[in-house]
Design a protein around this motif. Structure first.
Motif, short mmCIF file in Angstrom:
data_model
loop_
_atom_site.label_atom_id
_atom_site.label_comp_id
_atom_site.label_asym_id
_atom_site.label_seq_id
_atom_site.Cartn_x
_atom_site.Cartn_y
_atom_site.Cartn_z
N GLU A 6 9.20 -10.86 10.90
CA GLU A 6 8.26 -11.04 9.67
C GLU A 6 8.85 -10.41 8.50
OE1 GLU A 6 4.50 -9.71 10.72
OE2 GLU A 6 3.96 -11.04 12.35
N THR A 7 8.39 -10.80 7.41
CA THR A 7 8.86 -10.26 6.22
C THR A 7 7.63 -9.37 5.92
OG1 THR A 7 9.80 -11.99 5.10
CG2 THR A 7 8.80 -10.57 3.62
N ILE A 8 7.88 -8.14 5.52
CA ILE A 8 6.90 -6.89 5.58
C ILE A 8 6.91 -6.33 4.11
CG2 ILE A 8 7.18 -6.42 8.12
CD1 ILE A 8 8.75 -3.98 7.11
N PRO A 9 5.83 -5.54 3.56
CA PRO A 9 5.73 -5.06 2.66
C PRO A 9 6.39 -3.42 2.60
CG PRO A 9 3.56 -4.90 3.67
CD PRO A 9 4.52 -5.82 4.51
N VAL A 10 6.87 -2.93 1.51
CA VAL A 10 7.30 -1.42 1.51
C VAL A 10 6.86 -1.11 0.23
CG1 VAL A 10 9.55 -0.10 1.13
CG2 VAL A 10 9.59 -2.41 2.62
N HIS A 11 6.12 0.39 0.84
CA HIS A 11 5.46 0.87 -0.23
C HIS A 11 6.14 1.99 -0.64
CE1 HIS A 11 2.18 -1.65 1.35
NE2 HIS A 11 1.71 -1.50 0.29
N TYR A 12 6.03 2.60 -1.84
CA TYR A 12 6.37 4.03 -2.34
C TYR A 12 5.72 4.72 -2.83
CZ TYR A 12 11.67 2.59 -2.20
OH TYR A 12 12.58 2.28 -1.77
N LEU A 13 5.50 6.10 -2.82
CA LEU A 13 4.92 7.03 -3.39
C LEU A 13 4.45 6.56 -4.83
CD1 LEU A 13 3.32 10.03 -3.58
CD2 LEU A 13 5.65 11.00 -4.38
N SER A 14 3.22 6.58 -5.26
CA SER A 14 2.54 6.03 -6.49
C SER A 14 2.77 7.23 -7.58
CB SER A 14 1.16 5.62 -6.08
OG SER A 14 0.44 5.28 -7.32
N PRO A 15 3.16 7.00 -8.63
CA PRO A 15 3.08 7.74 -9.77
C PRO A 15 1.83 8.09 -10.30
CG PRO A 15 4.15 5.77 -10.45
CD PRO A 15 3.93 5.58 -8.90
N GLU A 16 1.01 6.96 -9.97
CA GLU A 16 -0.46 7.32 -10.42
C GLU A 16 -1.13 8.39 -9.62
OE1 GLU A 16 0.89 3.60 -12.00
OE2 GLU A 16 0.81 4.29 -10.22
N PHE A 17 -0.92 8.40 -8.32
CA PHE A 17 -1.05 9.44 -7.46
C PHE A 17 -0.57 10.83 -7.76
CE2 PHE A 17 -0.69 11.80 -3.46
CZ PHE A 17 -2.17 11.83 -2.72
N VAL A 18 0.67 10.66 -8.07
CA VAL A 18 1.23 11.93 -8.59
C VAL A 18 0.73 12.60 -9.75
CG1 VAL A 18 3.44 12.91 -9.29
CG2 VAL A 18 3.58 11.48 -7.37
N ALA A 19 0.28 11.72 -10.64
CA ALA A 19 -0.24 12.02 -11.81
C ALA A 19 -1.81 12.54 -11.61
CB ALA A 19 -0.37 11.02 -12.94
N GLY A 20 -2.28 12.13 -10.40
CA GLY A 20 -3.84 12.72 -10.09
C GLY A 20 -4.67 11.84 -10.52
N ARG A 21 -4.30 10.65 -10.87
CA ARG A 21 -5.32 9.64 -11.40
C ARG A 21 -6.44 9.30 -10.45
NH1 ARG A 21 -2.91 4.41 -14.02
NH2 ARG A 21 -2.11 5.95 -15.20
N ALA A 22 -7.68 9.44 -10.96
CA ALA A 22 -8.94 9.36 -9.93
C ALA A 22 -8.86 8.01 -9.16
CB ALA A 22 -10.33 9.68 -10.75
N GLY A 23 -9.12 7.94 -7.88
CA GLY A 23 -9.01 6.53 -7.24
C GLY A 23 -7.69 6.04 -6.93
N ALA A 24 -6.53 6.73 -7.26
CA ALA A 24 -5.10 6.21 -7.27
C ALA A 24 -4.68 6.32 -5.71
CB ALA A 24 -4.11 6.81 -8.11
N PRO A 25 -4.33 4.97 -5.21
CA PRO A 25 -4.00 5.42 -3.73
C PRO A 25 -2.63 6.13 -3.38
CG PRO A 25 -3.47 3.32 -4.63
CD PRO A 25 -4.15 3.87 -5.58
N VAL A 26 -2.21 6.63 -2.68
CA VAL A 26 -1.10 7.47 -2.30
C VAL A 26 0.18 6.59 -2.65
CG1 VAL A 26 -0.75 7.12 0.01
CG2 VAL A 26 0.14 9.24 -1.01
N SER A 27 0.28 5.37 -2.30
CA SER A 27 1.58 4.63 -2.64
C SER A 27 1.08 3.25 -3.09
CB SER A 27 2.13 4.31 -1.07
OG SER A 27 1.19 3.34 0.01
N ARG A 28 2.17 2.65 -3.62
CA ARG A 28 2.06 1.31 -4.06
C ARG A 28 3.19 0.28 -3.80
NH1 ARG A 28 2.75 1.94 -10.46
NH2 ARG A 28 5.23 2.12 -10.54
N LEU A 29 2.82 -0.91 -3.61
CA LEU A 29 3.79 -2.03 -3.25
C LEU A 29 5.09 -2.00 -4.08
CD1 LEU A 29 4.38 -4.48 -1.10
CD2 LEU A 29 3.42 -5.68 -2.79
N GLU A 30 6.06 -1.92 -3.56
CA GLU A 30 7.49 -2.07 -4.58
C GLU A 30 8.22 -3.21 -4.24
OE1 GLU A 30 8.93 0.45 -6.81
OE2 GLU A 30 6.89 0.98 -6.71
#
Length: 282
Positions: free
Chosen positions: A82-106
């Motif tokens: 299968e073709t699968i998604p790859v997520h990386y650490l989210s800059p919004e999460f690093v910045a402490g944005r409220a509700g931001a997920p730990v990772s995002r689809l890259e």
């Protein structure tokens, strides 16, 4: 060793050998666009179509033949699984944005296998021209860690912290390590989501896109004079494809370089990229 020197060494070796590899047809003029938030069935189908295109398979044949292990004619690459998604650490999460997920689809990734058993990961991303292959990376790390994460924390999201080449799985309020680099960062038993946010905020909070660190040319470990051959100096996303962003040998940019959004790419390539493979943890 400086970030620039460490980041370009392995990339230059492979890119020099593959400078003559032509782009996959139709990719030359594509422009990066923001990636989708989720890997829908439609997205996966379009990414797989790009991975199985005749031009992609032709390029894969040359990729697998680059070290003389097999001839391009005998490589006969195929796309498996299968073709699968790859997520990386989210800059919004690093910045402490409220509700931001730990990772995002890259990007999405498909597994390529040659007739002699070599494996490679085809990174596909959405561009103005549609879903296209933007990088080839040796090995199948993305698939191994996806499987390990599903076993370790069913229903969790597997993601990579590219700055230290660490893989994790996150679910609920826990972040668990999947390789040795992640164990060194959060311990054998993992950590809470809040503690992980505090750690990455301290480590990378001053290095996000738009920071002085990024504006100084440090975010990708490159400046214009240090970009490896074959990577457009003006394309910040190209550093992802050229700089061994997958952490196990240099990725090979084909066609448009990396079509991952420039902001995400600038964040994703912070730190020193290492050539060695990390070892997965049970």
């Amino acid at each position: 060793m400086s970030l620039r020197a460490a980041a370009t060494t392995s990339a230059a070796v492979v890119l020099a050998a593959l400078a003559a590899v032509p782009a996959v047809a139709g990719q030359a003029a594509a422009t990066p666009v923001p990636q989708p938030q989720a890997a829908t069935a439609e997205n996966r189908a379009q990414a797989r179509e790009a991975a199985t295109a005749p031009g992609t398979l032709d390029t894969l044949s040359r990729f697998f033949a680059r070290e003389g292990k097999v001839s391009a004619a005998a490589a006969r690459p195929r796309i498996e699984g299968e073709t699968i998604p790859v997520h990386y650490l989210s800059p919004e999460f690093v910045a402490g944005r409220a509700g931001a997920p730990v990772s995002r689809l890259e990007f999405l990734v498909s597994k390529a296998v040659s007739a002699d058993g070599q494996r490679a990961a085809l990174w596909t991303a959405r561009t103005e021209a549609g879903w296209q292959v933007v990088n080839i990376a040796t090995g199948d790390d993305e698939f191994r860690y996806a499987g390990l994460g599903a076993r370790k924390l069913p229903g969790g999201t597997v993601f990579r912290e590219p700055q230290i080449d660490a893989w994790y799985v996150a679910g609920g309020e826990r972040v668990l390590p999947l390789d040795e680099d992640a164990v060194r960062a959060v311990g054998e038993r993992g950590t809470s989501l809040a503690a992980y946010r505090a750690r990455v905020g301290t480590a990378y909070g001053d290095k996000l896109p738009g920071s002085g660190y990024a504006r100084g040319g440090e975010a990708g470990g490159y400046d214009a004079a240090a970009v490896a051959p074959g990577v457009p100096a003006a394309d910040p996303a190209g550093a992802v494809a050229a700089g061994s962003a997958s952490g196990r040998g240099a990725g090979v940019p084909i066609g448009i370089g990396a079509a991952i959004s420039a902001g995400a790419a600038a964040f994703a390539v912070l730190g020193v990229r290492r050539v060695r493979r990390g070892r997965a943890t049970a």
